[in-house]
Design a protein around this motif. Sequence first.
Motif, PDB file in Angstrom:
ATOM      1  N   GLU A  75      -2.800  -5.308  10.910  1.00  0.00           N
ATOM      2  CA  GLU A  75      -2.244  -4.923   9.600  1.00  0.00           C
ATOM      3  C   GLU A  75      -1.605  -3.543   9.695  1.00  0.00           C
ATOM      4  OE1 GLU A  75      -2.116  -6.754   6.674  1.00  0.00           O
ATOM      5  OE2 GLU A  75      -2.805  -8.398   7.943  1.00  0.00           O
ATOM      6  N   LYS A 109       1.759  -3.812  11.382  1.00  0.00           N
ATOM      7  CA  LYS A 109       2.738  -4.357  10.438  1.00  0.00           C
ATOM      8  C   LYS A 109       3.245  -3.237   9.509  1.00  0.00           C
ATOM      9  CE  LYS A 109       1.135  -7.822   7.769  1.00  0.00           C
ATOM     10  NZ  LYS A 109       0.697  -9.012   7.155  1.00  0.00           N
ATOM     11  N   GLU A 113       7.148  -1.617   9.098  1.00  0.00           N
ATOM     12  CA  GLU A 113       7.886  -1.673   7.817  1.00  0.00           C
ATOM     13  C   GLU A 113       8.229  -0.294   7.287  1.00  0.00           C
ATOM     14  OE1 GLU A 113       8.281  -3.877   4.856  1.00  0.00           O
ATOM     15  OE2 GLU A 113       7.672  -5.800   5.714  1.00  0.00           O
TER      16      GLU A 113
END
Length: 383
Positions: free
Chosen positions: A61, A64, A68
């Motif tokens: 997570e 990720k 981004e």
Amino acid sequence: MKNIFIAGSTGSIGKSAVEVALSYPEKLSVKAIAAGHFTGELKGQIIKLNPSYCILSLKAEMDKAKLEISNLPDIKTKFLYGEDGFKELVFNEDIDVILNAISGSSGLMLSYGSVKAGKNLALANKESMVMAGDILNRIAKFNKADIIPVDSEHSALFQCLNCGNKSDLKKLILTASGGPFYDLPKEALCGVTKDMALNHPKWKMGKKITIDSSTLANKGLEVIEAHYLFGVDEKDIDILIHPQAIVHSMAEFMDGSIMAQMAQADMKGPIGYALSYPDRFHGLMKRLSLSKIGRLEFFEPDTLKFPLLNIAREALRAGKSMPAVFCEANEFFVNSFLRNEISFTDIASNVQKVMERHSPFDINEIGDVLEAKKQAVMISKTL
Ligand code: NDP
Ligand code: MG
């Protein structure tokens, strides 16, 4: 200015806490946030708050999130993950208060880490107090850290207890809205579905606490939480059903006076109080119009219909590892119910069975709590 770390920032309490912080920018600055997953909500918070740190529960997570956020030029957030991330952050000198709004027993180690680091803890995660109350109190006292309750009943009691001496206290009276099944006949409870249980009449909350509110396990957890927060015996903690959810709890003193805390049913109140304590924020909640409300009612709870209330009391009376086992077993079966694996009434009967099969042992250090959690899960899986 207080620098705060909001753990569980994308949940029901966490989002309200972010709102409070944004409403009082001259008083609060969000230095860090944490969530389980990288979601649109979390991304929005990073853009709005530009926190120094963001912790995700898992490395995947975090990766990720990094990917981004890397194309947003003005964001300087450093990403960490898991319990190591918490361990690093609790010692950060830029953080004054840690709001633990993680759901369930996953919140335990952050509460422990916070008081170990001597940080003031605004505590929404009641499960950590239920599982490790004595340890958290002992370490907080040693390290001069305050534990300030965010649970609305305990925030109310914290405020009521300022009206008298602890030695003059007779009883704590916790109020409960009664949940969605207050009027449902006992025989109908076995047919309760997940959707019915997730529909709470007064509060919009995360799934786990919403189910706990419908079984009244939440009130049982709160009796245990009150015992550890305020040092009051189980027999001196009463519960009253109060459907209007205006009186958030009461403290009765030995002269017969009862102090009650009243406010709108809005978690921004207790969150803001824990973050502003000992001061108060101007205009935090909508004002209460008692004449419009007109009527405040109080009833005894039906412990036959909601057995988890007495099961929680039994766990507290048994002491040792039993409150932790009660808490973990309850969470295990709430999750089973949410996956449609067991019926609504199985939650209570299974928790009772786990407690009957557990031999309580002394809790001296955090490792003992983790062992109690492990044993509770092991027994739960056999049912
Ligand atoms: P929610 O389920 O709405 O939110 C939980 C938050 O914790 C989410 O942001 C979730 O992120 C995050 N989280 C879960 N696991 C981890 C982890 N391992 N590391 C970091 N973050 C994690 O719960 P609520 O806000 O309703 O409740 C939070 C706590 O406050 C509970 O203990 C509850 O009992 C207590 N409380 C809540 C009240 C309320 O009105 N909601 C009232 C009184 C007490 P993600 O979703 O990405 O996993
Ligand atoms: Mg509560």
